[in-house]
Design a protein around this motif. Sequence first.
Motif, PDB file in Angstrom:
ATOM      1  N   ASP A 268       0.805  -0.905  -0.063  1.00  0.00           N
ATOM      2  CA  ASP A 268       0.305  -0.214  -0.800  1.00  0.00           C
ATOM      3  C   ASP A 268       0.718   0.926   0.103  1.00  0.00           C
ATOM      4  OD1 ASP A 268      -2.324  -1.910  -0.301  1.00  0.00           O
ATOM      5  OD2 ASP A 268      -2.816  -1.175   1.753  1.00  0.00           O
ATOM      6  N   HIS A 271       2.405   1.782  -3.666  1.00  0.00           N
ATOM      7  CA  HIS A 271       1.546   2.224  -4.555  1.00  0.00           C
ATOM      8  C   HIS A 271       1.061   3.459  -3.707  1.00  0.00           C
ATOM      9  CE1 HIS A 271      -2.179   2.166  -6.645  1.00  0.00           C
ATOM     10  NE2 HIS A 271      -1.988   0.807  -7.472  1.00  0.00           N
ATOM     11  N   THR A 275       1.605   6.805  -7.231  1.00  0.00           N
ATOM     12  CA  THR A 275       0.660   6.908  -7.833  1.00  0.00           C
ATOM     13  C   THR A 275       0.746   9.099  -7.296  1.00  0.00           C
ATOM     14  OG1 THR A 275      -0.709   5.794  -6.761  1.00  0.00           O
ATOM     15  CG2 THR A 275      -2.036   7.031  -7.121  1.00  0.00           C
TER      16      THR A 275
END
Length: 304
Positions: A268, A271, A275
């Motif tokens: 997480d 990511h 992002t």
Amino acid sequence: MIYQKVALIGLGLIASSIAWATKRGNLAGQVRGYDLSPEARETARAIGLCDVFDSAAEAAEGADLVILCVPVGAMETAIRAVAPGLKPGAVVSDVGSVKRAVIDAVTPHIPEGVQFIPAHPLAGTEHSGPAAGFAALFDNRWCLVVPSPDSDPQKVADLCAFWEGMGAHVDEMDADHHDLVLAVTSHTPHLIAYTMVGVADDLRRVTDSEVIKYSAAGFRDFTRIAASDPTMWRDVFLSNKDATLEILGRFTEELFALQRAIRTGDGDLLHDYFTRTRAIRRGIIDAGQDTSAPDFGRTPLARK
Ligand SMILES: NC(=O)c1ccc[n+]([C@@H]2O[C@H](COP(=O)([O-])OP(=O)(O)OC[C@H]3O[C@@H](n4cnc5c(N)ncnc54)[C@H](O)[C@@H]3O)[C@@H](O)[C@H]2O)c1
Ligand SMILES: O=C(O)C(=O)C[C@]1(C(=O)O)C=C[C@@H](O)C=C1
């Protein structure tokens, strides 16, 4: 025509690009030049870059604008060589990648009646020397001008017009802010590229030539940056020490956080991080500020 006589001290990539861009834009009556290296002077003469002199003082004689285009660590030597013969009312400028250290080194040697208005074009390549320059180098690139409160507004306006005539967009910036911004956008990225290529070189001893043979586009970009001039970049890091160390400290902290996420399997975090960085890149492109077109007139053939 903005100036009658422009003198370039140091005839490398940036000076030779200035010489070609000045001729292209018909911005000066005469471009004069000097380089410490006899080979560079010979090359500059052979390619018809400008009127080349055998001393800095002769090159700067009678010039309305003298631009110091030497490595940051050589700025003081360069201004000392031209200062005694500068024409009253002349402007001295520079193109150094660091501003505070250059201002500190140059200002004490500026004679009465002459103004020092530093500048920095945010454009370059990994090549150096008088044969590396080309007229389009500054097209659509930023040039940051760093006037002082004492700068004559008309002389600042002329210098800005000169850079705009060479194709650049001009902004004014304070020297310390410049050095911090460039530590983020240029200096630390160069250090990371140098390091990554060094790591690959160490690894090559283990994997034979695989690192180079199978190098992907990202790594090739690193090798281009890491091929940049060693003298120039040594001087940049030694002259912008505080800002580079500050940014490098932050970089190392982030790197450790990502390293930990990989070790602990925190997908997480990875990511979310990627992002966020992707949104930054897309924001730059949406704002029309991306200047990373593949060639961008870099080939010396585009010189004239
Ligand atoms: N290369 C880039 O990407 C880039 C971009 C923007 C600004 N700059 C800055 O522009 C300056 C010049 O960089 P470059 O890429 O043109 O370097 P370069 O190596 O191509 O040219 C520098 C030239 O200066 C000469 N020189 C050194 N000391 C001298 C002295 N005392 N008197 C006269 N000549 C001297 C060298 O012989 C060399 O030919 C540096 O301060 C650099 O930080 C470079
Ligand atoms: O394109 C490149 O080769 C550059 O590294 C140019 C670059 C940069 O970092 O953007 C390098 C140093 C400068 O002072 C200005 C521009």
